[in-house]
Design an enzyme around this catalytic site. Structure first.
Site, mmCIF file in Angstrom:
data_model
loop_
_atom_site.group_PDB
_atom_site.id
_atom_site.type_symbol
_atom_site.label_atom_id
_atom_site.label_comp_id
_atom_site.label_asym_id
_atom_site.label_seq_id
_atom_site.Cartn_x
_atom_site.Cartn_y
_atom_site.Cartn_z
ATOM 1 C CB SER A 20 -0.795 0.198 1.271
ATOM 2 O OG SER A 20 -1.394 1.216 1.326
ATOM 3 C CE LYS A 71 -12.366 -0.520 0.042
ATOM 4 N NZ LYS A 71 -12.420 0.256 -1.148
ATOM 5 C CG ASP A 107 -12.938 4.209 -2.288
ATOM 6 O OD1 ASP A 107 -11.900 4.846 -2.036
ATOM 7 O OD2 ASP A 107 -13.382 2.827 -1.951
ATOM 8 N N GLY A 129 -17.934 -1.313 -15.906
ATOM 9 C CA GLY A 129 -17.687 -2.367 -14.790
ATOM 10 C C GLY A 129 -18.608 -1.983 -13.665
ATOM 11 C CB ALA A 130 -21.170 -3.403 -11.884
ATOM 12 C CB ALA A 133 -13.661 1.107 -7.990
ATOM 13 C CB ILE A 227 -10.411 3.324 -11.258
ATOM 14 C CG1 ILE A 227 -10.760 1.878 -11.444
ATOM 15 C CG2 ILE A 227 -11.835 3.912 -11.164
ATOM 16 C CD1 ILE A 227 -11.281 0.877 -10.163
ATOM 17 C CE1 TYR A 229 -1.102 3.062 -7.485
ATOM 18 C CE2 TYR A 229 -3.357 2.806 -7.408
ATOM 19 C CZ TYR A 229 -2.191 2.542 -6.971
ATOM 20 O OH TYR A 229 -1.976 1.761 -5.668
ATOM 21 N N GLY A 250 -5.941 6.744 -12.264
ATOM 22 C CA GLY A 250 -6.656 6.581 -10.948
ATOM 23 C C GLY A 250 -5.714 7.280 -9.640
#
Length: 284
Positions: A20, A71, A107, A129-130, A133, A227, A229, A250
């Site tokens: 991260s 999450k 987000d 997409g679904a 994000a 989204i 990067y 992103g």
């Protein structure tokens, strides 16, 4: 960075998470704003989630960020959810307000803040997409007054996607159009009248593929966002720029969702310009 008996802790909790860049962002922000805080990455097993949440109160932490797979799993252990977290059904930021743990999802806000000179209110958007994000961008767009959203997924994912969109409509009264990505003529027709096109899939992470056919023609005013990067410029963004369209990756979303969380924890604005410079040097 000063560490003493008054230093407050924040952490990102996920598995895996050692890669991260959130500690880099937040520790820079603590330093730049003279906030006595430290931010670490905790890679935990699912069986340790309850104890980890309890530690937010126990150690009087600012709070935590969450990434996959926690999450959604964290929600039962929180005292309250923000509007957007409730709509999305996922939390990426927990704030410790005097022992009350409140779940937010920054987000979507982070995504829209990273778009240059663009507001979604009254605009038409296409979302590819679904996944997680995409849901955060979708819910935030509705809260911010978007006029139309078309979600494109592969036809095999249509049935899996529909229940979430139906639930969203029940909660907000906003109807999202669901379309199959394979119907190129439908995609072209909707792109022609849209203001924003977003890739919220993982297609392009390999640096080779784009989620849409390259023979699609983009209207010149369309803003294109990805989204992803890493790579810094995906094939999708390269294709959009080759048509002369403004295109955003992103990394800004990552920074601005962190800035939203930082403000919720500290009440201070993150110095995003300064940190953006460090990030682009690191990842460009």
């Amino acid at each position: 960075m000063k560490l003493d008996g008054y230093t407050r802790l924040a952490a990102v909790v996920a598995n895996p998470i050692k890669h991260s860049i959130s500690p880099f962002i937040h520790n820079r922000a603590f330093e730049a704003t003279a906030t006595n805080g430290a931010y670490v990455a905790w890679e935990i097993e699912a069986s340790d989630l309850v104890e980890t949440v309890a530690n937010i109160r126990r150690y009087q932490m600012f709070g935590i960020n969450l990434s996959m797979p926690y999450k959604e799993q964290v929600i039962p252990y929180l005292d309250k959810l923000s509007d957007e977290a409730r709509l999305i059904g996922a939390v990426n930021t927990v704030v410790n307000e005097n022992g009350n743990l409140i779940g937010y999802n920054t987000d979507g806000k982070g995504f829209f803040k990273c778009l240059p000179s663009f507001t979604i209110s009254g605009k038409k958007m296409i979302l590819l997409g679904a996944g997680g994000a995409a849901k955060s961008i979708l819910a935030q767009a509705i809260l911010d007054g978007v006029s139309q959203i078309s979600v494109f997924v592969r036809s095999v994912s249509m049935e899996k996607t529909r229940p979430y969109l139906d639930k969203l409509q029940e909660q907000t009264g906003f109807k999202v159009d669901l379309c199959a990505l394979e119907y190129v003529s439908e995609l072209q027709a909707r792109i022609a009248e849209s203001d924003l096109l977003v890739n919220a899939t993982s297609v392009g992470m390999d640096g080779q593929f784009s989620p849409v056919p390259e023979n699609i023609v983009l209207p010149e005013t369309l803003l294109v966002a990805d989204i992803i990067y890493q790579p810094f410029e995906t094939p999708f963004l390269k294709w959009a720029r080759s048509q002369g369209n403004p295109a955003v990756n992103g990394l800004g979303m990552l920074l601005y969702q962190a800035a939203e969380a930082f403000q919720l924890w500290t009440g201070k604005e993150m110095p995003t310009e300064e940190i953006w410079q460090s990030l682009t040097e690191k990842y460009q």
